[in-house]
Scaffold this motif. Structure first.
Motif, PDB file in Angstrom:
ATOM      1  N   ALA A 186       0.866  -1.179   0.000  1.00 22.27           N
ATOM      2  CA  ALA A 186       0.000   0.000   0.000  1.00 22.27           C
ATOM      3  C   ALA A 186       0.902   1.228   0.000  1.00 22.27           C
ATOM      4  O   ALA A 186       1.770   1.363   0.864  1.00 22.27           O
ATOM      5  CB  ALA A 186      -0.911   0.005   1.222  1.00 22.27           C
ATOM      6  N   PHE A 187       0.699   2.106  -0.990  1.00 19.29           N
ATOM      7  CA  PHE A 187       1.533   3.293  -1.145  1.00 19.29           C
ATOM      8  C   PHE A 187       0.829   4.495  -0.522  1.00 19.29           C
ATOM      9  O   PHE A 187      -0.221   4.934  -0.990  1.00 19.29           O
ATOM     10  CB  PHE A 187       1.811   3.542  -2.638  1.00 19.29           C
ATOM     11  N   PHE A 188       1.441   5.022   0.565  1.00 16.93           N
ATOM     12  CA  PHE A 188       0.915   6.188   1.272  1.00 16.93           C
ATOM     13  C   PHE A 188       1.599   7.452   0.743  1.00 16.93           C
ATOM     14  O   PHE A 188       2.797   7.449   0.438  1.00 16.93           O
ATOM     15  CB  PHE A 188       1.199   6.081   2.773  1.00 16.93           C
ATOM     16  N   LEU A 189       0.839   8.547   0.706  1.00 22.72           N
ATOM     17  CA  LEU A 189       1.419   9.812   0.266  1.00 22.72           C
ATOM     18  C   LEU A 189       0.649  10.961   0.910  1.00 22.72           C
ATOM     19  O   LEU A 189      -0.578  10.908   1.040  1.00 22.72           O
ATOM     20  CB  LEU A 189       1.341   9.926  -1.264  1.00 22.72           C
ATOM     21  N   ALA A 190       1.387  11.985   1.341  1.00 19.97           N
ATOM     22  CA  ALA A 190       0.801  13.237   1.838  1.00 19.97           C
ATOM     23  C   ALA A 190       1.400  14.361   1.000  1.00 19.97           C
ATOM     24  O   ALA A 190       2.609  14.587   1.056  1.00 19.97           O
ATOM     25  CB  ALA A 190       1.101  13.422   3.317  1.00 19.97           C
ATOM     26  N   VAL A 216      -2.845   9.706   2.588  1.00 14.41           N
ATOM     27  CA  VAL A 216      -3.870   8.836   1.999  1.00 14.41           C
ATOM     28  C   VAL A 216      -3.158   7.667   1.327  1.00 14.41           C
ATOM     29  O   VAL A 216      -1.950   7.700   1.096  1.00 14.41           O
ATOM     30  CB  VAL A 216      -4.737   9.576   0.953  1.00 14.41           C
ATOM     31  N   ILE A 217      -3.916   6.627   1.004  1.00 20.67           N
ATOM     32  CA  ILE A 217      -3.381   5.546   0.180  1.00 20.67           C
ATOM     33  C   ILE A 217      -3.661   5.888  -1.274  1.00 20.67           C
ATOM     34  O   ILE A 217      -4.815   5.994  -1.690  1.00 20.67           O
ATOM     35  CB  ILE A 217      -3.992   4.182   0.548  1.00 20.67           C
ATOM     36  N   VAL A 218      -2.582   6.088  -2.033  1.00 20.16           N
ATOM     37  CA  VAL A 218      -2.705   6.396  -3.459  1.00 20.16           C
ATOM     38  C   VAL A 218      -3.116   5.152  -4.235  1.00 20.16           C
ATOM     39  O   VAL A 218      -3.959   5.205  -5.132  1.00 20.16           O
ATOM     40  CB  VAL A 218      -1.363   6.947  -3.999  1.00 20.16           C
ATOM     41  N   GLU A 219      -2.506   4.021  -3.853  1.00 20.02           N
ATOM     42  CA  GLU A 219      -2.729   2.789  -4.607  1.00 20.02           C
ATOM     43  C   GLU A 219      -2.302   1.609  -3.740  1.00 20.02           C
ATOM     44  O   GLU A 219      -1.375   1.715  -2.938  1.00 20.02           O
ATOM     45  CB  GLU A 219      -1.894   2.828  -5.890  1.00 20.02           C
ATOM     46  N   HIS A 220      -2.973   0.501  -3.890  1.00 19.18           N
ATOM     47  CA  HIS A 220      -2.540  -0.727  -3.219  1.00 19.18           C
ATOM     48  C   HIS A 220      -2.888  -1.919  -4.099  1.00 19.18           C
ATOM     49  O   HIS A 220      -3.771  -1.849  -4.957  1.00 19.18           O
ATOM     50  CB  HIS A 220      -3.181  -0.878  -1.833  1.00 19.18           C
TER      51      HIS A 220
END
Length: 276
Positions: free
Chosen positions: A237-241, A248-252
């Motif tokens: 799960a790729f997190f980004l702020a 938020v999770i951009v993509e998983h």
């Protein structure tokens, strides 16, 4: 007691054996005071699988991990919304004890934290007393051997179990902490950058341990090492702020997809080292 077979020969399962569980975050948001650090994060972490949480520093990965076993609420200014479901039951429901959640969802921290003056043996069994689990000497002996074996440490320390845990190397101390977490029979094991302070050889051994444990306990790991995420995890799960917004999770998705053909360009840029 049920027999368990490993590299030390047949052993018995210790007290309180349990099965891996599916962990699910449902619309989780988190704050420190008025500052929102996570916004409506939803993620299913399946049983018998390793889920890696990846993303730049400051995007809420470690906060999310701590929410998963109710450590977030220990911070005075912390608050959260949403649900965390362990096999469908919300660990934050009124009436559910925090100690029950922590017994089922263990944590291994970034910096090894064994009890330094306590023996290797007593480090492994320390969680039993804290969790109110009663066990006789024979059961404790089996449990220590089993958990140290699962953590990949038994062969290295079996002749010095009464020596202080603090005398071990950094990599050995981290594996001792893993053994201590396993002793209370968690259904999920959370790991917050467990290899960040370790040398390459110790890192490789911890990764081998994660691989060996994944069939027995659900694992969720935070890592900044993309090669490690690719090696040890089944899904990411790729997190980004971005620009001061909450994480938020951009993509998983499955790890091979996240690294090979991600759907979002930001994911591709991150896993290929173009930022972060």
């Amino acid at each position: 007691m049920k027999a368990v077979v490993g590299d030390a020969g047949p052993r018995r399962a210790g007290p309180g054996a349990s099965d891996p569980a599916t962990l699910e975050a449902d619309g989780v948001s988190a704050w420190f005071g008025d500052h929102e650090v996570l916004e409506r994060v939803s993620l299913t972490m399946p049983a018998h699988r390793v889920t890696a949480l990846i993303g730049p520093s400051g995007c809420g990965k470690s906060t999310f991990l701590r929410i998963l076993n109710r450590m977030h609420e220990l911070v005075g200014s912390a608050s959260l919304a949403g649900r965390v479901l362990l096999d469908g039951e919300d660990i934050y429901d009124r009436g559910r004890r925090i100690t029950h959640a922590r017994r089922q969802i263990g944590m291994v921290f970034q910096k090894p934290n064994p009890f330094p003056a306590m023996s290797i043996y007593d480090n492994v069994t320390a969680g039993l007393k804290l969790g109110g689990v009663k066990a006789g000497k024979e059961d404790k002996d089996w449990l220590v051997e089993e958990c140290l074996t699962k953590a990949g440490l038994w062969k290295e320390v079996r002749d010095r179990l009464r020596q202080p845990g603090g005398a071990l190397s950094g990599g050995q101390q981290q594996r001792l902490c893993i053994a201590r977490s396993l002793a209370v029979r968690p259904r999920v094991l959370l790991m917050d950058e467990p290899c960040s302070a370790l040398d390459p050889t110790s890192t490789r051994r911890i990764e081998e341990t994660i691989h060996e444990l994944s069939g027995e306990v659900t694992i969720v790991i935070v890592t900044h090492n993309m090669q490690q995420a690719a090696r040890v995890s089944d899904q990411c799960a790729f997190f980004l702020a971005e620009q001061g917004t909450p994480g938020v999770i951009v993509e998983h998705g499955p790890t091979e997809v996240m690294f090979g053909s991600p759907q979002d360009g930001r994911t591709a840029d991150y896993v290929n080292g173009r930022f972060g």
